[in-house]
Design a protein around this motif. Sequence first.
Motif, PDB file in Angstrom:
ATOM      1  N   ILE A   1      -6.003   8.947  -1.300  1.00 46.19           N
ATOM      2  CA  ILE A   1      -4.607   8.691  -1.676  1.00 46.19           C
ATOM      3  C   ILE A   1      -3.772   9.716  -0.913  1.00 46.19           C
ATOM      4  CG2 ILE A   1      -2.933   8.665  -3.566  1.00 46.19           C
ATOM      5  CD1 ILE A   1      -5.310   8.146  -5.487  1.00 46.19           C
ATOM      6  N   VAL A   2      -2.952   9.224   0.005  1.00 49.82           N
ATOM      7  CA  VAL A   2      -2.150  10.142   0.826  1.00 49.82           C
ATOM      8  C   VAL A   2      -0.786  10.347   0.175  1.00 49.82           C
ATOM      9  CG1 VAL A   2      -0.990  10.455   3.050  1.00 49.82           C
ATOM     10  CG2 VAL A   2      -3.302   9.504   2.984  1.00 49.82           C
ATOM     11  N   VAL A   3      -0.446  11.609  -0.038  1.00 47.10           N
ATOM     12  CA  VAL A   3       0.863  11.960  -0.610  1.00 47.10           C
ATOM     13  C   VAL A   3       1.691  12.632   0.474  1.00 47.10           C
ATOM     14  CG1 VAL A   3       2.030  13.465  -2.277  1.00 47.10           C
ATOM     15  CG2 VAL A   3      -0.043  12.231  -2.951  1.00 47.10           C
ATOM     16  N   ASN A   4       2.931  12.186   0.622  1.00 45.17           N
ATOM     17  CA  ASN A   4       3.816  12.840   1.591  1.00 45.17           C
ATOM     18  C   ASN A   4       5.249  12.669   1.099  1.00 45.17           C
ATOM     19  OD1 ASN A   4       4.855  14.045   3.935  1.00 45.17           O
ATOM     20  ND2 ASN A   4       3.276  13.116   5.217  1.00 45.17           N
ATOM     21  N   GLY A   5       6.214  13.166   1.857  1.00 46.33           N
ATOM     22  CA  GLY A   5       7.598  13.045   1.405  1.00 46.33           C
ATOM     23  C   GLY A   5       8.566  13.585   2.421  1.00 46.33           C
ATOM     24  N   PHE A   6       9.819  13.571   2.049  1.00 47.28           N
ATOM     25  CA  PHE A   6      10.890  13.907   2.988  1.00 47.28           C
ATOM     26  C   PHE A   6      11.385  15.347   2.840  1.00 47.28           C
ATOM     27  CE2 PHE A   6      10.685   9.415   2.488  1.00 47.28           C
ATOM     28  CZ  PHE A   6      10.922   8.933   3.757  1.00 47.28           C
ATOM     29  N   SER A   7      11.017  16.000   1.734  1.00 46.01           N
ATOM     30  CA  SER A   7      11.620  17.287   1.398  1.00 46.01           C
ATOM     31  C   SER A   7      11.469  18.341   2.490  1.00 46.01           C
ATOM     32  CB  SER A   7      10.992  17.826   0.114  1.00 46.01           C
ATOM     33  OG  SER A   7      11.323  16.985  -0.962  1.00 46.01           O
ATOM     34  N   LYS A   8      10.245  18.571   2.912  1.00 44.19           N
ATOM     35  CA  LYS A   8       9.997  19.708   3.790  1.00 44.19           C
ATOM     36  C   LYS A   8      10.312  19.372   5.240  1.00 44.19           C
ATOM     37  CE  LYS A   8       8.047  21.359   0.014  1.00 44.19           C
ATOM     38  NZ  LYS A   8       8.593  22.373  -0.871  1.00 44.19           N
ATOM     39  N   ALA A   9       9.884  18.202   5.703  1.00 46.13           N
ATOM     40  CA  ALA A   9      10.043  17.868   7.115  1.00 46.13           C
ATOM     41  C   ALA A   9      11.502  17.636   7.479  1.00 46.13           C
ATOM     42  CB  ALA A   9       9.222  16.627   7.453  1.00 46.13           C
ATOM     43  N   TYR A  10      12.244  16.976   6.607  1.00 47.68           N
ATOM     44  CA  TYR A  10      13.619  16.603   6.943  1.00 47.68           C
ATOM     45  C   TYR A  10      14.650  17.455   6.187  1.00 47.68           C
ATOM     46  CZ  TYR A  10      11.328  12.582   9.019  1.00 47.68           C
ATOM     47  OH  TYR A  10      10.524  11.779   9.778  1.00 47.68           O
ATOM     48  N   ALA A  11      14.191  18.519   5.542  1.00 49.60           N
ATOM     49  CA  ALA A  11      15.098  19.354   4.747  1.00 49.60           C
ATOM     50  C   ALA A  11      15.853  18.495   3.741  1.00 49.60           C
ATOM     51  CB  ALA A  11      16.060  20.132   5.642  1.00 49.60           C
TER      52      ALA A  11
ATOM     53  N   GLU B   1       0.812  -1.228   0.000  1.00 49.91           N
ATOM     54  CA  GLU B   1       0.000   0.000   0.000  1.00 49.91           C
ATOM     55  C   GLU B   1       0.845   1.279   0.000  1.00 49.91           C
ATOM     56  OE1 GLU B   1      -4.252  -1.049   1.921  1.00 49.91           O
ATOM     57  OE2 GLU B   1      -2.634  -0.890   3.396  1.00 49.91           O
ATOM     58  N   ILE B   2       2.160   1.117  -0.129  1.00 42.85           N
ATOM     59  CA  ILE B   2       3.040   2.289  -0.116  1.00 42.85           C
ATOM     60  C   ILE B   2       3.996   2.208  -1.309  1.00 42.85           C
ATOM     61  CG2 ILE B   2       4.950   3.418   1.126  1.00 42.85           C
ATOM     62  CD1 ILE B   2       3.568   2.422   3.748  1.00 42.85           C
ATOM     63  N   ILE B   3       4.124   3.314  -2.028  1.00 37.61           N
ATOM     64  CA  ILE B   3       5.099   3.388  -3.123  1.00 37.61           C
ATOM     65  C   ILE B   3       6.021   4.581  -2.845  1.00 37.61           C
ATOM     66  CG2 ILE B   3       5.470   3.681  -5.610  1.00 37.61           C
ATOM     67  CD1 ILE B   3       2.522   2.772  -6.003  1.00 37.61           C
ATOM     68  N   VAL B   4       7.320   4.321  -2.888  1.00 34.47           N
ATOM     69  CA  VAL B   4       8.294   5.397  -2.707  1.00 34.47           C
ATOM     70  C   VAL B   4       8.488   6.078  -4.057  1.00 34.47           C
ATOM     71  CG1 VAL B   4      10.641   5.979  -2.008  1.00 34.47           C
ATOM     72  CG2 VAL B   4       9.416   4.118  -0.846  1.00 34.47           C
ATOM     73  N   THR B   5       8.322   7.402  -4.073  1.00 35.22           N
ATOM     74  CA  THR B   5       8.304   8.135  -5.346  1.00 35.22           C
ATOM     75  C   THR B   5       9.421   9.170  -5.423  1.00 35.22           C
ATOM     76  OG1 THR B   5       6.796   9.753  -4.357  1.00 35.22           O
ATOM     77  CG2 THR B   5       5.790   7.913  -5.557  1.00 35.22           C
ATOM     78  N   VAL B   6       9.580   9.749  -6.599  1.00 32.76           N
ATOM     79  CA  VAL B   6      10.557  10.821  -6.783  1.00 32.76           C
ATOM     80  C   VAL B   6       9.895  12.129  -6.325  1.00 32.76           C
ATOM     81  CG1 VAL B   6      12.023  12.055  -8.421  1.00 32.76           C
ATOM     82  CG2 VAL B   6      11.665   9.602  -8.664  1.00 32.76           C
ATOM     83  N   GLY B   7       9.996  12.388  -5.049  1.00 29.98           N
ATOM     84  CA  GLY B   7       9.367  13.565  -4.473  1.00 29.98           C
ATOM     85  C   GLY B   7       7.854  13.401  -4.389  1.00 29.98           C
ATOM     86  N   GLY B   8       7.232  14.332  -3.680  1.00 29.50           N
ATOM     87  CA  GLY B   8       5.770  14.332  -3.625  1.00 29.50           C
ATOM     88  C   GLY B   8       5.193  14.596  -5.014  1.00 29.50           C
ATOM     89  N   SER B   9       5.956  15.290  -5.850  1.00 31.60           N
ATOM     90  CA  SER B   9       5.466  15.661  -7.186  1.00 31.60           C
ATOM     91  C   SER B   9       5.111  14.443  -8.016  1.00 31.60           C
ATOM     92  CB  SER B   9       6.518  16.483  -7.932  1.00 31.60           C
ATOM     93  OG  SER B   9       6.951  17.544  -7.157  1.00 31.60           O
ATOM     94  N   GLU B  10       6.004  13.458  -8.010  1.00 28.58           N
ATOM     95  CA  GLU B  10       5.702  12.244  -8.790  1.00 28.58           C
ATOM     96  C   GLU B  10       4.486  11.543  -8.193  1.00 28.58           C
ATOM     97  OE1 GLU B  10       6.548   7.783  -9.893  1.00 28.58           O
ATOM     98  OE2 GLU B  10       7.848   8.627  -8.373  1.00 28.58           O
TER      99      GLU B  10
END
Lengths: 158, 392
Positions: B230-240, B94-103
């Motif tokens: 569909i929940v979108v999230n990512g590492f960019s903002k929270a973890y710099a 149920e989880i796919i790691v993507t190229v940023g939240g944008s993808e």
Amino acid sequence: MKTLLEILENDSRITAEQLAVMLDKEVGDIKKMIADYEKDGVILGYKTLIDWDKTEREYVSALIELKVTPQRDRGFDKVAEKIYNYPEVQSVYLMSGSYDIAVLIEGKTMREVAYFVAQKLAPLEYIISTATHFVLRKYKDKGVIYGPAETDERGNCL
Amino acid sequence: MLDYNRILSEKVLGTKPSGIRKFFDLLEEMKDVISLTVGQPDFVTPWHIREAGIESLEKGKTYYTSNSGTIELRKEISKYLSRRFSLGYSAENEIIVTVGGSEAIDIALRAVINKGDEIIIPSPCFVCYDPLVSISGGIPVIVNTRMEDKFKLTPELLKSAITPKTKALILSYPNNPTGAIMTKEDLEPIVEILRDTDILVISDEIYAELTYGKNHCSIATFEGMRERTIVVNGFSKAYAMTGWRLGYVAAPVPITEQMLKIHQYCIMCSPTTSQFAAIQAMREGDPDVRMMCDEYDRRRRYLLHHLERIDIDCFEPEGAFYVFPYVGKFGMTSEQFCERLLFEKGVAIVPGGAFGDCGEGFARISYAYSIQHLTVALERIEEFVNELKAQN
């Protein structure tokens, strides 16, 4: 208040007015807290980090390891006090491990530092031995990296 | 000579370049500008996270991973979503790691849109939703949120936009550019409207860690919403970690199965080095997130205080790292205001119109900058505003 101290530790130029807004407090309260910290010796001073290597000024710094015989009742305090009163001494620490006291010293030239060690430190009572290490380059001090000034390279990406 | 306009994709040719781009191009030509424009943290990725990336390189972990990302990372994401937002998604499927939240946004849209489907987009918003919907063959239905409502999506606005063709709602809170959030109470009436429909929700929660005073609430936690969200999230903002290009998408299996097909054909897998760094971020990064969030909050207060002091209206944003003041009262469009501020005072902020028509009259100020930097910028903005007042 831990946060207040942490902010000031990181940047002492932040004004009481700025702190008040950032921490959602009254300016008067912040001023009082800072004054109290100063009075109680929690805040001892405000200094500036300068990379002297980028200036004309010649200087040399050294870390000196001292082995010391502790004194009855006074331990190492008396010796430390004698050492830290010299203006050329930047820092004095009591250490665990193979030596007792670490001294950070700054001078204009290596000769000046050598002279200080030989003429002033080594002859002090209770000092058993000294080992002087000259600093070749300062990479980081007080959490700040000594190098080229940082530029904002972040892209404007949407 | 080829007539490219006749040859190339009509859909792409018809897509307007981002309005924000024009302003940034202008900015790049100028020297000594105090910029408050960037949409990314000023912090460097915490060292222990960078180190984990470096270590993976040193150990020669330079291969592709499985399409949906390493199982270790997906397990960490699964635990994280549960720990932070009470969301339950299986690491296995149920989880796919993507190229940023944008993808993640792109594959979510492409997985759900059939030609002519309407996608509701509350505006002002991040600039990519509208064009990505159009390129996928969908029809963007813009709903204009208002400062009076703190730029939240209201049930009335949502209802007014729903038609039989509505396929999905893009919910983007905490919001770029407004800094608005949707609390549990704000979401309840939205959920009531959606619950008995076939409408899906694409919930872009990239700023979820950056809320001030209130914790983020995901719409997928409401009863009956998980199956349609569909929940979108990512590492960019929270973890710099913006430059690492790593995000993820979580959804029920029937949806992830379809998204995974698009992801595997066009991306293969997300950057391996980034995935190893991200595992470390999820395991040990909480204190870093808290530290950065506290610092953003202080800057937020600082900016709001001074904007109020110099008589610029601004609602209080409770998330992300932007404030969205109203600059319309100076008798100029927001673009004119921002251009004059740039040329006359050397301070760059982004005209709100770049984030949708209803952003007109506003400007986005980022506080992903040090207090000292903000102070200099605010002094100049104050001078500018005072001069404008004196002229009028």
